[in-house]
Design a protein around this motif. Structure first.
Motif, PDB file in Angstrom:
ATOM      1  N   ALA A  67       0.826  -1.205   0.000  1.00 42.37           N
ATOM      2  CA  ALA A  67       0.000   0.000   0.000  1.00 42.37           C
ATOM      3  C   ALA A  67       0.862   1.257   0.000  1.00 42.37           C
ATOM      4  O   ALA A  67       0.558   2.240  -0.695  1.00 42.37           O
ATOM      5  N   LEU A  68       1.942   1.243   0.763  1.00 37.16           N
ATOM      6  CA  LEU A  68       2.837   2.393   0.797  1.00 37.16           C
ATOM      7  C   LEU A  68       3.540   2.584  -0.544  1.00 37.16           C
ATOM      8  O   LEU A  68       3.673   3.714  -1.037  1.00 37.16           O
ATOM      9  N   ASP A  69       3.977   1.489  -1.150  1.00 37.57           N
ATOM     10  CA  ASP A  69       4.597   1.580  -2.478  1.00 37.57           C
ATOM     11  C   ASP A  69       3.623   2.201  -3.482  1.00 37.57           C
ATOM     12  O   ASP A  69       3.988   3.080  -4.266  1.00 37.57           O
ATOM     13  N   ASP A  70       2.389   1.751  -3.462  1.00 36.05           N
ATOM     14  CA  ASP A  70       1.391   2.258  -4.399  1.00 36.05           C
ATOM     15  C   ASP A  70       1.115   3.740  -4.158  1.00 36.05           C
ATOM     16  O   ASP A  70       0.987   4.522  -5.107  1.00 36.05           O
ATOM     17  N   TRP A  71       1.016   4.105  -2.867  1.00 40.27           N
ATOM     18  CA  TRP A  71       0.712   5.513  -2.559  1.00 40.27           C
ATOM     19  C   TRP A  71       1.848   6.423  -3.018  1.00 40.27           C
ATOM     20  O   TRP A  71       1.603   7.475  -3.620  1.00 40.27           O
ATOM     21  N   PHE A  72       3.077   6.044  -2.752  1.00 40.61           N
ATOM     22  CA  PHE A  72       4.195   6.890  -3.156  1.00 40.61           C
ATOM     23  C   PHE A  72       4.324   6.952  -4.674  1.00 40.61           C
ATOM     24  O   PHE A  72       4.693   7.997  -5.221  1.00 40.61           O
ATOM     25  N   ALA A  73       4.019   5.870  -5.371  1.00 41.02           N
ATOM     26  CA  ALA A  73       4.047   5.902  -6.835  1.00 41.02           C
ATOM     27  C   ALA A  73       3.003   6.881  -7.360  1.00 41.02           C
ATOM     28  O   ALA A  73       3.265   7.658  -8.289  1.00 41.02           O
TER      29      ALA A  73
END
Length: 307
Positions: A67-73
């Protein structure tokens, strides 16, 4: 190096001042190199911050990290270019005088950007919240208590005199202004000190509100857990809690927020208008570096730190 991730859960005394002219410097990082390095490591830093509060299980970890990877992307691709454009606009203020209402408008714009960023995180956050255990909520409660105790020590300074607390506030906020404009002149320091002393900000009320917000969060989490609330209910509740960070659900404190914001906007406007050409040039150059950081980060693939 400090970074605020996802939600602005830690308001500061004059954080709103910086929301207008210091902006948020790409989620709260300050030094040029730290912005690029810190943002590129954002998912890891965010994971550490969240895990410290919630003590995720090995089963939860992959979902949270994804989820964090997706949000930062998403944030890198869609938000940083807009931040850069706004930072470019702010640089033009070096030749203008500012009215307090203009500063409040700038601040409100950055608040909306933070709300947009928070809203993007909510669907994934709601799903993760639904997996939390009673033990994790107890862990969060203990962590929140520690954070609030630290805030009380920092801002109320038990055992210190009123004069010492006031001077600590003045020193802290002077340093923040100088991080943008450079060294303030004696007359500017005196006027800033006078304005801070006259401000309606009340550290005890601010801390009481933080405690109330922490209690609101924990109460909501436990209610959702007890009711086995569905994702839509949890997401709506998280949105409400996020909105209440910007406008308290308690009318008396909401009025206090309004008065403090107006006072802060007036302080920023006055300091900016009293800035020398050299101070304004320094501020513009700092904003330019932040703009360049935002554009470089937006263009760089994740995992590569632009130099």
């Amino acid at each position: 190096m400090r970074m605020r991730v996802l939600l602005p859960w830690k308001p500061r005394i004059i954080g709103r001042l910086r929301g207008a002219l210091l902006t948020v410097c790409v989620l709260g990082l300050t030094a040029c190199s730290a912005v690029r390095l810190g943002y590129d490591q954002g998912p890891t830093l965010a994971w550490w911050w969240l895990d410290r509060q919630l003590d995720f299980s090995s089963a939860q970890k992959p979902r949270v990290q994804a989820a964090l990877d997706d949000w930062f992307a998403w944030h890198r691709a869609t938000q940083l270019p807009a931040y850069a454009d706004e930072l470019a606009q702010l640089q033009r203020l070096k030749t203008e005088r500012l009215a307090p209402a203009q500063v409040c408008t700038l601040f409100a714009g950055w608040q909306q950007r933070l709300r947009t960023a928070a809203t993007q995180a909510l669907p994934a956050a709601a799903e993760i919240v639904r997996t939390l255990t009673p033990a994790q909520l107890e862990h969060l409660e203990r962590h929140q208590a520690e954070v609030l105790d630290d805030a009380a020590r920092q801002f109320l300074k038990p055992g210190s005199t009123e004069a010492e607390r006031r001077q600590a506030l003045i020193d802290r906020e002077t340093e923040r202004f100088e991080s943008l404009y450079g060294t303030l002149q004696d007359a500017q320091r005196r006027r800033l000190a006078e304005a801070l002393v006259a401000s309606p900000f009340d550290a005890e009320r601010w801390l009481a509100e933080r405690r109330a917000r922490s209690a609101d969060l924990l109460r909501a989490l436990r209610q959702w857990q007890a009711e086995r609330a569905d994702a839509a209910t949890v997401q709506a509740g998280l949105q409400r809690l996020a909105d209440e960070l910007l406008a308290s659900p308690r009318p008396a404190y909401r009025e206090q927020q309004r008065r403090v914001t107006e006072a802060n906007c007036a302080i920023v406007a006055e300091l900016h208008n009293s800035a020398t050409p050299a101070q304004r040039q320094r501020a513009a150059e700092r904003l330019k570096r932040w703009e360049e950081d935002a554009r470089a980060l937006a263009a760089a693939p994740r995992g590569r730190v632009p130099q």
